[in-house]
Design an enzyme around this catalytic site. Structure first.
Site, PDB file in Angstrom:
ATOM      1  N   ASP A 112      87.380  26.501  23.007  1.00  0.00           N
ATOM      2  CA  ASP A 112      86.847  26.368  24.362  1.00  0.00           C
ATOM      3  C   ASP A 112      85.542  25.576  24.283  1.00  0.00           C
ATOM      4  OD1 ASP A 112      85.941  26.691  26.926  1.00  0.00           O
ATOM      5  OD2 ASP A 112      86.211  28.858  26.999  1.00  0.00           O
TER       6      ASP A 112
ATOM      7  N   SER B 148      78.343  32.254  28.074  1.00  0.00           N
ATOM      8  CA  SER B 148      79.310  31.362  27.437  1.00  0.00           C
ATOM      9  C   SER B 148      78.699  29.996  27.181  1.00  0.00           C
ATOM     10  CB  SER B 148      80.541  31.205  28.337  1.00  0.00           C
ATOM     11  OG  SER B 148      81.207  32.427  28.494  1.00  0.00           O
TER      12      SER B 148
ATOM     13  N   HIS C 179      85.227  26.231  29.922  1.00  0.00           N
ATOM     14  CA  HIS C 179      85.328  26.955  31.190  1.00  0.00           C
ATOM     15  C   HIS C 179      84.008  26.924  31.974  1.00  0.00           C
ATOM     16  CE1 HIS C 179      83.871  30.361  28.610  1.00  0.00           C
ATOM     17  NE2 HIS C 179      83.267  30.748  29.722  1.00  0.00           N
TER      18      HIS C 179
END
Length: 561
Positions: free
Chosen positions: A404, A477, A369
């Protein structure tokens, strides 16, 4: 907390105190209270947060706003009815005297010696650190009224989004970066005989990730039998000049508390708990470096003609911190060289940005992402202040994959980065840290937050998810999760969100173990083959269930027929 923290605990107990302010007369205002630091018991000098004095300013709290006046105010700036009181405990250091148990609660609720009765004090000076205010303005910019809420320390967001405007903060926000210097009026030599001298360490001499101990009193003067000089442990998460961030837990009332190194030296004072940014609980506290603050206060005292008090403050500073002509100390840069967290990088993909970790000179791992499309060019900025390097996303998992992950191949080699060693084992309860560019990361580099590895979720006896108590924020992240020895455990993918309120909780977060990724990454590095990485798009249903935060179904019984 072990021998390592003994000097810090002793220093905090000796220096920690509570300061309260109230008006005189039948309709007395207040009380307001906060934590403070006994800088010099023999001289009776106390430093605390300026917010408790702000309601008594003759010109109102607005006089403390940036750009409205000088960087210090004398005692005549406050009303004549201001009354100040300081309360401290006997301390638990090696020379602490045994006294009666606490008598404020019936029956006594503490086996520790009772805090002494509050002593009267008078205001010498209200001073701010101009460098702190400049760093604050640079980091927060115009977002303070719209985004940040500095009062309140619990994990519950404001009921009304409009209440995050900062108007409900009262004198705290107006006095952010201001501190009050007091002198006790009934300090006695008997009280301080044998007390070791408080020492101050330059904040710039500590690297990111350095352990810190805060000693403050949650809720201020409320029930000191219980809350006086409560301890909280954390690390130096980030720094912008004298503005420091720590992940040590600081609640309302700990503003003005002392923050100490493991050697027992005073590093900083708590300026404010950082609680909420929009609807995200930040979980960090804002500090003002003690050396910069004391230099500013000493200069202000000289201008007010209080030469003796200025000399007493200056004596607390280490020699290199007294020389303002030398400019900011840069020992931090030297100590940080070779630190594991330097493998963290900032990844920019168009308008989207996040964190990543450099595994090799031309290989960066991040989250899907952050870099969602293959063949997309991204810009990678090292934490070492080296020039940014362009790269290309050579692999990104599909949206349907629970993993992810994105892999970036750089066009040039990264230099001066200690590439991490991968961890071989996962031990629940071990100390870990997260490095990411959330919470001011774009402005002052990656933040380091500490915690423990709280859970290792396995499927078929193989780890597929890691859970930690480190504070993780938006922008973290893809950042690395390290052991205390600097081994890479995994990469951060998310923290948790309350779907009913939209609130996020930074101290419960999830990472992908490197054990899941390492076999495919090793083959890619050797052969350039992407097929093993594409297997991450086809995990078992049990793995998918785990990452949907559902219960792993039990294995069905096998028939013998």
């Amino acid at each position: 907390m072990g021998r390592r923290w003994g000097p810090a605990m002793a220093a905090g107990e000796r220096a920690g105190c509570v300061v309260s302010a109230r008006g005189a007369g039948a309709e007395a205002e207040g009380p307001w209270s906060c934590s403070g630091v006994l800088l010099n018991r023999r001289a009776g000098l106390v430093l605390c947060h300026g917010g408790i004095v702000a309601p008594f300013l003759r010109a109102g709290p607005g006089a403390l706003q940036p750009g409205t006046g000088p960087s210090f105010l004398g005692p005549d700036s406050c009303r004549d009815d201001l009354r100040l009181y300081v309360q401290w405990g006997p301390g638990r250091g090696p020379r602490a005297r045994a006294e009666l148990r606490g008598a404020l609660c019936t029956p006594p609720c503490s086996a520790q010696p009772a805090p002494r009765s509050p002593a009267c004090a008078r205001l010498l000076l209200l001073a701010c650190c101009p460098a702190f205010r400049a760093s604050f303005a640079r980091l927060f910019g115009g977002d303070v009224p719209e985004q940040w809420r500095f009062a309140g320390g619990g994990p519950e967001p404001p009921e009304d989004e409009a209440s995050t405007s900062g108007a409900d903060e009262g004198p705290l926000l107006a006095a952010l970066g201001w501190f009050a210097l007091l002198r006790l009026e009934d300090c006695t030599v008997k009280e301080v005989m044998g007390s070791p001298r408080l020492s101050v360490v330059p904040a710039a001499s500590l690297p990111k990730g350095a352990p810190l101990l805060t000693c403050g009193s949650p809720f201020g003067a409320f029930c000191p039998d219980i809350f006086l000089n409560s301890l909280s442990r954390g690390v130096l998460s980030n720094a912008a000049g004298p503005l420091l961030l720590t992940d040590a837990r600081c609640l309302p009332g700990t503003e003005g508390a002392g923050v100490f190194s493991t050697h027992g030296a005073l590093v900083a004072l708590v300026a404010a708990p950082l609680c909420w940014r929009a609807r995200e609980w930040v979980g960090l506290s804002l500090l003002c470096a003690a050396d910069a603050l004391l230099r500013s206060a000493a200069l202000a005292l000289r201008r007010l003609g209080l030469q003796a008090e200025a000399k007493e403050l200056a004596a607390l500073l280490p020699r290199q911190a007294r020389d303002t002509s030398a400019g900011p100390q840069r020992a931090q840069v030297l100590q940080e060289h070779g630190a594991a967290w330097l493998a963290a990088v900032l990844v920019e993909c168009g308008s989207v940005w996040g964190s990543g970790v450099a595994l090799a000179p031309r290989l960066v791992l991040t989250c899907r992402h952050v870099a969602p499309r293959e063949n997309k060019r991204v810009l990678v900025r090292p934490a070492t202040k080296s020039p940014p390097v362009w790269g290309e996303v050579v692999f990104a998992t599909q949206d349907t994959s629970p993993y992810d992950v994105a892999v970036v191949k750089l066009e040039e080699s990264l230099k001066g980065i200690p590439f991490p060693v991968l961890a071989s084992y996962f031990h629940e309860g071990e100390d870990v840290c997260v490095v990411g560019f959330g919470a001011f990361g774009q402005a002052c580099g990656p933040s380091v937050t500490s915690g423990i590895l709280s859970a290792v979720v396995e499927v078929n006896e193989a780890p597929v998810m890691l859970q930690t108590t480190c504070a993780v924020h938006g922008g973290s992240s893809g950042g690395p999760l390290f052991t205390s020895s600097g081994e890479l455990l995994g990469i951060i993918t998310s923290n948790t969100r309350d779907n009913s309120t939209g609130a996020t909780y930074p101290h419960l977060n999830f990472s992908i173990p490197m054990a899941v990724l390492q076999p495919a990454l090793s083959q890619y590095r050797c052969t350039g083959e992407l097929l093993p990485l594409r297997e991450l798009d086809r995990p078992s249903e049990q793995v998918r269930v785990v990452w949907r935060l559902q219960r792993v179904p039990a294995q069905p019984h096998q028939s013998k027929l």
